[in-house]
Design an enzyme around this catalytic site. Structure first.
Site, PDB file in Angstrom:
ATOM      1  N   GLU A 257       0.815  -1.223   0.000  1.00  9.20           N
ATOM      2  CA  GLU A 257       0.000   0.000   0.000  1.00  9.20           C
ATOM      3  C   GLU A 257       0.845   1.268   0.000  1.00  9.20           C
ATOM      4  O   GLU A 257       0.402   2.313  -0.458  1.00  9.20           O
ATOM      5  CB  GLU A 257      -0.927   0.021   1.224  1.00  9.20           C
ATOM      6  CG  GLU A 257      -2.256  -0.645   0.961  1.00  9.20           C
ATOM      7  CD  GLU A 257      -3.286  -0.388   2.049  1.00  9.20           C
ATOM      8  OE1 GLU A 257      -4.369  -0.957   1.939  1.00  9.20           O
ATOM      9  OE2 GLU A 257      -3.029   0.367   3.000  1.00  9.20           O
ATOM     10  N   HIS A 278       8.694 -26.863  -0.247  1.00 11.21           N
ATOM     11  CA  HIS A 278       8.120 -28.033  -0.917  1.00 11.21           C
ATOM     12  C   HIS A 278       6.987 -27.638  -1.866  1.00 11.21           C
ATOM     13  O   HIS A 278       6.218 -28.476  -2.308  1.00 11.21           O
ATOM     14  CB  HIS A 278       7.639 -29.048   0.125  1.00 11.21           C
ATOM     15  CG  HIS A 278       8.756 -29.488   1.011  1.00 11.21           C
ATOM     16  ND1 HIS A 278       9.485 -30.630   0.781  1.00 11.21           N
ATOM     17  CD2 HIS A 278       9.317 -28.885   2.088  1.00 11.21           C
ATOM     18  CE1 HIS A 278      10.434 -30.727   1.710  1.00 11.21           C
ATOM     19  NE2 HIS A 278      10.351 -29.676   2.513  1.00 11.21           N
ATOM     20  N   LYS A 367     -13.034   1.092  -2.895  1.00 10.37           N
ATOM     21  CA  LYS A 367     -14.118   1.429  -1.965  1.00 10.37           C
ATOM     22  C   LYS A 367     -15.198   2.254  -2.686  1.00 10.37           C
ATOM     23  O   LYS A 367     -16.386   2.030  -2.522  1.00 10.37           O
ATOM     24  CB  LYS A 367     -13.577   2.222  -0.759  1.00 10.37           C
ATOM     25  CG  LYS A 367     -12.766   1.386   0.246  1.00 10.37           C
ATOM     26  CD  LYS A 367     -12.372   2.236   1.465  1.00 10.37           C
ATOM     27  CE  LYS A 367     -11.470   1.484   2.433  1.00 10.37           C
ATOM     28  NZ  LYS A 367     -11.010   2.274   3.580  1.00 10.37           N
TER      29      LYS A 367
HETATM   30  O1  PA5 Z   1      -3.447   1.179   5.830  1.00 11.50           O
HETATM   31  C1  PA5 Z   1      -4.518   1.666   5.494  1.00 11.50           C
HETATM   32  O2  PA5 Z   1      -4.702   2.896   5.509  1.00 11.50           O
HETATM   33  C2  PA5 Z   1      -5.682   0.795   5.101  1.00 11.50           C
HETATM   34  O3  PA5 Z   1      -5.307  -0.539   5.001  1.00 11.50           O
HETATM   35  C3  PA5 Z   1      -6.798   0.910   6.124  1.00 11.50           C
HETATM   36  O4  PA5 Z   1      -6.268   0.566   7.390  1.00 11.50           O
HETATM   37  C4  PA5 Z   1      -7.984   0.010   5.789  1.00 11.50           C
HETATM   38  O5  PA5 Z   1      -8.490   0.318   4.511  1.00 11.50           O
HETATM   39  C5  PA5 Z   1      -9.089   0.182   6.833  1.00 11.50           C
HETATM   40  O6  PA5 Z   1      -9.498   1.516   6.906  1.00 11.50           O
HETATM   41  P1  PA5 Z   1     -10.267   2.100   8.159  1.00 11.50           P
HETATM   42  O7  PA5 Z   1      -9.382   1.977   9.362  1.00 11.50           O
HETATM   43  O8  PA5 Z   1     -10.572   3.498   7.814  1.00 11.50           O
HETATM   44  O9  PA5 Z   1     -11.504   1.247   8.324  1.00 11.50           O
END
Ligand code: PA5
Length: 378
Positions: A257, A278, A367
């Site tokens: 990310e 394996h 999203k």
């Molecule tokens: O690292 C990030 O920003 C994302 O992985 C969020 O943690 C994830 O999309 C969940 O978002 P939220 O905490 O707003 O529910």
């Protein structure tokens, strides 16, 4: 203490500039966090953990991505002892998984920690509704609300508003710390404390990394960049401890990310050895040569050490650059140090690839598409 086995060319001036940019970034709150922890908040977290442990056999941790992977990684790796068991929900949209989690709680006493920075993510929102209903059926409205712990934004979002209206116990995801850099905030610390993890030691390990590991983290970032531009486009994180599978998941999220944007970055994958020797071992040894391998070496027994050595020799001979990151203790202190080391390397690395380590436009794109589709079918 972390040891590494690589020494790439580092542009010192550029590195200093990047480190300064990260520390000054509006999302760079995690950089100083281990050394500047809000001890008042830490005490509140510990008090809440004690209350949960006193009155619940299960704590249901509801969250996804950065709101879940960090604490799960540490809990699974250390398997601490606590009378209160942790259950996870809201990390997929599978109705089967949700039903399994509800069944597991059954008639036992339980509390819920719902974790969502935005307070609007669909997966945790659906699971939260289901568990809230179960809490209300069992304890009535007032009793249920007393067992809900909401970790979310300080001021905005649907979860924040609901938490204020119903007087849930609230913890804050700081404005200047994004999901995947948040494991040492209340996001991770509350579930970790309930699970019996020594959170003081975890923080000490991270603080040790702040003091000692900047140079190593920077070298790891430069090594990745050096290999990345040579078409090593996939990084395989390898561990020889099955219990660290979720730590690998946390790494995949952190790097994927943070770095994978503007057609840049190294795709993060993960294996557990010797199990995967394996299966994926064949590809690692002999398949297409676009892989670099980062071995996270935890202290281990003599037999496993031999396997580690054998893998390094075989894969190096097979043409894979093998980066070794060794930690000297398999405990809270060691994982605290690793967490900070990887967060810092990842942020520097993303900057070296010319992308913003702290946004996630791709995740937001999914999203938004899902929201549109759901509105169309209303
Ligand atoms: O690292 C990030 O920003 C994302 O992985 C969020 O943690 C994830 O999309 C969940 O978002 P939220 O905490 O707003 O529910």
């Amino acid at each position: 203490m972390i040891e590494i086995n690589f020494n790439p060319t580092v542009d010192a001036e550029k590195t200093q500039q990047i480190l300064a940019e990260i520390a000054a970034d509006p999302m760079g709150g995690w950089v100083k966090l281990p050394k500047k922890y809000d001890m008042g908040e830490f005490a509140r977290i510990k008090d809440a953990a004690k209350k949960i442990r006193d009155e619940s056999e299960y704590l249901v941790c509801i969250g996804i991505g950065g709101s879940y992977l960090g604490h799960r990684a540490i809990i699974e790796a250390l398997r601490p002892k606590s009378e209160t068991k942790i259950i996870y929900a809201g990390n997929s949209l599978s109705q089967r998984e949700l039903e399994r989690a509800l069944e597991k709680v059954g008639d036992h006493d339980f509390s819920v920690n719902v974790i969502s920075k935005s307070g609007t993510t669909l997966e945790p929102a659906i699971a939260f509704e289901a568990f809230k209903k179960k809490l209300i059926e069992k304890y009535g409205e007032e009793g249920a609300y007393d067992r809900i712990y909401a970790t979310t934004d300080a001021n905005t979002g649907a979860l924040h508003d609901e938490a204020v209206a119903n007087n849930y116990t609230r913890f804050v995801v700081p404005d200047n710390i994004g999901g995947r850099y948040s494991v040492l905030t209340a996001v991770g610390m509350l579930p970790l404390a309930v699970a019996g993890v020594d959170v003081d030691k975890l923080l000490e390990g991270a603080a040790e990394a702040v003091d000692n590991d900047t140079d190593k983290a920077v070298r790891y970032a430069w090594m990745r960049k050096t290999l990345g531009v040579k078409n090593y486009d996939t990084e395989v994180f390898a561990s020889f401890e099955p219990a660290t599978m979720y730590f690998n998941e946390w790494l995949k999220q952190l790097f994927g990310e943070s770095e994978g944007k503007n057609r840049q970055g190294i795709f993060p994958a993960a294996v557990i050895y010797s199990t995967d020797l394996h299966s994926l071992g064949q590809f690692m040894q002999d398949g297409r040569r676009n892989l670099l391998e980062t071995i996270i070496e935890y202290p281990t027994d003599e037999l496993n050490s031999k396997v580690v050595q054998a893998v390094k020799l075989a894969h190096t001979a097979g043409g894979i650059p093998v980066l070794d990151i060794k930690i000297d203790t398999y405990d809270e202190r060691g994982f605290g140090e690793l967490i900070y080391f990887f967060e810092l390397s990842c942020a520097v690395s993303a900057k070296l690839f010319g992308v913003n380590p702290f946004d996630q436009p791709g995740v937001e794109a999914y999203k938004a598409e899902l929201k549109k589709l759901m509105e169309e079918t209303k």
